[in-house]
Scaffold this active site. Structure first.
Site, short mmCIF file in Angstrom:
data_model
loop_
_atom_site.label_atom_id
_atom_site.label_comp_id
_atom_site.label_asym_id
_atom_site.label_seq_id
_atom_site.Cartn_x
_atom_site.Cartn_y
_atom_site.Cartn_z
N LEU A 110 0.85 -1.18 0.00
CA LEU A 110 0.00 0.00 0.00
C LEU A 110 0.89 1.23 0.00
O LEU A 110 1.82 1.34 0.81
CB LEU A 110 -0.91 0.01 1.23
N CYS A 111 0.63 2.14 -0.91
CA CYS A 111 1.37 3.40 -0.96
C CYS A 111 2.87 3.11 -1.11
O CYS A 111 3.28 2.35 -1.99
CB CYS A 111 1.06 4.23 0.28
#
Length: 322
Positions: A110-111
């Site tokens: 994520l990210c």
């Protein structure tokens, strides 16, 4: 169908938002939607406690070595110092993620968690997403990675990466959709008071500001369109309902959604067809009609193009989980 275990890799100073996303999507036992549900485990170098953003203190269930025991491993966003100030990524985290991949785990970032996957060599030769602000840095540090700074997420089978912040929600819901079907993912999104689906190819951000008010009428229009997918919806029909010329409507629609009206409609119709296959006994031709995709042959064509399976195979795979 069991979705298996999800291991969340945790280190000191990780931003709370991405941690919370994974915990919210996979943590609560939603056995009314799918039984069994995911088995979420927090794994850290020091399971007795990890220092979170803003001084929060969090305990973990297991050490990082237990990432290799999970079916799915999620690496949330890195501490800001790792991507802004060059603080090294803990080598034990990189080694644990690589070991999990070698053991056959599906790896999700994520990210800026994508920096960990890249450091572990898991993104070499692959297309990957990350937060657009750090895409150039990721590409510079790892030139073998095909960094895409425009999309919300990239699903490359056993390795999945998302863009920044709320795009992590989209990827986590996409994982649920892959594992348990569109109906379950839509219900999770509804309980989180979120849109049911944003396609991975949608832009991370829109260069032209989206209006602060709903004067353009797109919100009610999109809701109306999703309630009438079985009708012959054209750009002219939608534009007239929005009170705009077709040209103005297409431009404002793209500004607000980063896609075209017809592509958006096709995506919604495929989602509706998936939900009908999961939750009803309708024949394939009836599913095609009610979703607006038309004939059974047209439904099969779109399923083959977008999902790589036939409608019958999709129903067989997911019907038991709804």
């Amino acid at each position: 169908m069991s979705p298996g275990s999800v291991a969340l890799a945790v280190i000191d100073d990780m931003p709370l938002f991405e941690l919370a996303i994974a915990c919210e999507v996979f943590g609560p036992k939603r056995t009314d939607l799918a039984d069994p549900w995911y088995d979420l485990r927090l794994c850290a170098a020091d399971p007795s406690g990890t220092r979170g953003e803003f001084g929060f203190w969090q305990r973990a269930d297991h050490g990082l070595e237990h990432l290799a025991d999970a079916e799915t491993v999620i690496v949330p966003a890195l501490p800001y110092a790792c991507v802004q100030s060059g603080r090294p990524i803990p080598p034990e985290l990189i080694a644990a993620v690589r070991a999990a991949a070698d053991a056959g785990a599906r790896i999700v970032s994520l990210c800026t968690g994508s920096f960990v996957l890249a450091a572990a060599g898991l993104l070499d030769g692959r297309r990957a997403a990350t937060h657009w602000m750090y895409a150039a840095t990721l590409a510079m540090l790892h030139p073998l990675v095909q960094v895409d700074d425009t999309v919300l997420y990239v699903d490359d089978g056993d390795v999945l990466t998302s863009a920044g912040r709320s795009a992590g929600i989209d990827l986590c819901l996409h994982v649920v959709r892959r594992d348990l079907g569109a109906h379950v993912a839509n219900q999770v999104a509804r309980r989180m008071v979120l849109p049911a689906h944003r396609a991975g190819g949608q832009s991370q951000y829109v260069a032209v500001s989206v209006p602060d008010t709903d004067d353009d009428g797109l919100g009610p229009l999109l809701h109306w369109a999703t309630e009438n997918l079985d009708q012959p919806l054209t750009v002219d029909v939608l534009a007239r309902r929005a009170g705009m010329s077709a040209r103005t409507f297409v431009r404002r629609f793209h500004d607000a959604t980063a896609t075209t009206p017809l592509q958006w409609l096709l995506t919604q119709r495929v989602i509706r067809a998936r939900s009908l296959l999961e939750s009803t006994d309708l024949a394939v031709d009836q599913v095609g009609e009610r979703s607006g995709l038309g004939s059974a042959a047209n439904l099969r064509r779109h399923f083959a193009l977008h999902l790589g399976v036939t409608p019958t195979a999709y129903r067989r795979a997911f019907r038991a989980t709804t």
